[in-house]
Design an enzyme around this catalytic site. Structure first.
Site, PDB file in Angstrom:
ATOM      1  N   SER A  95      -1.469   0.255  -4.225  1.00  0.00           N
ATOM      2  CA  SER A  95      -0.869  -0.862  -4.923  1.00  0.00           C
ATOM      3  C   SER A  95       0.527  -1.270  -4.244  1.00  0.00           C
ATOM      4  CB  SER A  95      -0.612  -0.469  -6.383  1.00  0.00           C
ATOM      5  OG  SER A  95       0.054  -1.575  -7.095  1.00  0.00           O
ATOM      6  N   ASP A 103      -1.888  -4.734  -2.962  1.00  0.00           N
ATOM      7  CA  ASP A 103      -3.196  -4.721  -3.575  1.00  0.00           C
ATOM      8  C   ASP A 103      -3.532  -6.041  -4.361  1.00  0.00           C
ATOM      9  OD1 ASP A 103      -2.107  -3.888  -5.861  1.00  0.00           O
ATOM     10  OD2 ASP A 103      -3.933  -2.637  -6.166  1.00  0.00           O
ATOM     11  N   ASP A 153      -2.976  -7.379  -7.204  1.00  0.00           N
ATOM     12  CA  ASP A 153      -3.575  -7.205  -8.631  1.00  0.00           C
ATOM     13  C   ASP A 153      -2.563  -8.110  -9.555  1.00  0.00           C
ATOM     14  OD1 ASP A 153      -2.031  -5.154  -8.653  1.00  0.00           O
ATOM     15  OD2 ASP A 153      -3.382  -3.837  -9.508  1.00  0.00           O
TER      16      ASP A 153
END
Ligand code: MG
Length: 459
Positions: free
Chosen positions: A96, A241, A243
């Site tokens: 992440s 990442d 998100d």
């Protein structure tokens, strides 16, 4: 042996995260899950991601599983493709927004949500007992490559929004990919939405040369300067990442994540009309302020996106998310989704007609102060019990969904154990910035007083 944290396994490459470790984890996954439908493997843009992903894919295949590699994609794009390809498990190599020396492994259930803790426990147990799965030559699984994941994901998002209305606004957008995985999807998505796109850090580079990969105000100074300098309508940034998405208004102001969470909560409850919005107990009061008058309901959970998404599934929520820019759109998929967040904000602006700065001003503005106190892990439970008793005895309304949240007429204090460090987190919120600060100070003082007492008395 606990390996999985709230967002999968995250470790330093070359320390705990080595080839034998990833092979052991993949072997444990191969053993825990019965071969059947394919396992979908994807990865982010970190220096070690493709290497670890191929190790995982090979180990799974040698354990009898069919594997489809979807390649370097944002985490939500891999989740979306897991459903599209009817896989039985997603394995994502990502860390992440962590610093570049980290990487990790995340397991996704066939419904696109993070796997249940029981599955992680089964995998942890198999790692601990050094159990993998090895099959004879005629049962080795096939590894195939699917190169269509980015296109499939972008098309999926385009179907969620009013593309013509967005294109009519001819937005100029500065997009900061932070050298992360969004570089392979978000520029295309925004161009397909008719935006004039100026990119920053849009080459994937696992050393993150542009700035650190967490999309905080401090890390996005270049983006905040560029937006007003070129007269753009807004700036968008993703974490490594992708998100998550955060926004810069046309004046160059960083909009805190809770502002966008609140704006979109209002939008989806308005469209419902009504419905449930799910957010952690740490969320701003502003969400409830806008959702309740529209006939909606806010449901609070413990902190952590897997809990939020599971609760959204259970409650058939219309929207949900976290104050850090991780927002979840159930009409698309039950996963935090940075590109979907970008598209939803453009959709909202296209319907509304005004600028992001004007729209954001309508949301009730609160100040959230975040502090922390060092606290040995073994003392946290008792300290929180004592604090709960103390505040309740004083007549303050409290909830204990995650730690202790104390309500005051003009704000709240949240005292919560950190999931990763020997700390108690102290959050306080109020409309009045001075009051928020004083509430945080009260929280800190109360925790310190209790800790002195707990440390000085026998358990
Ligand atoms: Mg992330």
């Amino acid at each position: 042996m606990r390996l999985f944290g709230t967002n999968g396994i995250r470790e330093v490459v070359g320390e705990r995260l080595t080839a034998p470790f990833v092979t052991a984890v993949a072997g444990a996954i191969a053993r825990t899950i019965e071969p059947g439908r394919p396992i979908v493997v994807g990865w982010d843009g970190r220096t070690s991601s493709v290497a670890f992903a191929r190790l995982a894919a090979s180990t799974l295949a040698l354990g009898g599983h069919r594997v489809i590699e979807v390649g370097l994609l944002p985490t939500p794009a891999i989740q979306y493709n897991l459903l599209a390809l009817r896989g039985q498990l997603g394995v994502i190599i990502t860390a992440s927004h962590n610093p570049p020396e980290f990487n990790g492994v995340k397991c996704i259930a066939p419904d696109g949500l993070e796997v249940e803790r029981s599955v992680e426990e089964a995998i942890e147990e198999a790692v601990e007992r050094d159990l993998g799965r090895t099959v004879p030559f005629d049962r080795v699984g096939e590894v195939s490559v699917d190169g269509d994941g980015a296109r499939r994901y972008v098309e999926g998002i385009l179907a969620q929004v009013d593309t013509e209305a967005i294109a009519r606004r001819r937005f100029t957008v500065v997009l900061d990919c932070g050298n992360g995985a969004s570089a392979v999807t978000s520029p295309t998505l925004l161009r397909r939405l008719g935006c004039h796109v100026v990119t920053l850090n849009a080459q994937v580079d696992g050393t993150f040369p542009g700035h650190r990969s967490e999309p905080t105000e401090a890390n996005l100074a270049d983006l905040a300067r560029t937006v007003p300098a070129i007269g753009a309508d807004l700036g968008i940034a993703h974490d490594g990442d992708a998100d998550r998405a955060v926004f810069i208004d046309p004046t160059g102001r960083f909009l805190p994540g809770e502002r966008i969470l609140t704006l979109l909560a209002r939008e989806f409850v308005r469209r419902g009309p009504g419905g449930v919005v799910v957010t952690p107990v740490s969320a701003s009061q502003s969400v409830e302020d806008v959702v309740k008058p529209l006939g909606g309901e806010v449901v609070y959970t413990r902190v952590g996106s897997p809990v939020v998404t599971r609760e959204m599934q259970r409650r058939h929520a219309v929207f949900g998310g976290e104050e850090n820019g991780g927002l979840i759109f159930p009409s698309f998929q039950l996963a935090r989704d940075g590109a979907m967040t970008a598209a939803a904000v453009l959709d909202l602006l296209a319907r509304d007609g005004r600028s992001l700065a004007e729209v954001a001003r309508e949301v009730p503005q609160y100040t959230l102060v975040k502090e922390k106190v060092a606290c040995p892990v073994e003392q946290r439970g008792r300290a929180l019990e004592e604090l709960t008793r103390e505040f309740s005895n004083e007549g303050s309304p409290v909830v204990t969904i995650d730690g202790l949240k104390v309500f005051r007429p003009d704000g709240w204090i949240l005292l919560r154990p950190s999931g990763t460090e020997p700390l108690l987190r102290v959050f306080a919120e109020s409309r009045d910035p001075d009051r928020a600060r004083r509430l945080a100070e009260e929280g800190l003082a109360r925790v310190r007083a209790i800790l002195t007492r707990v440390a000085g008395s026998p358990a």
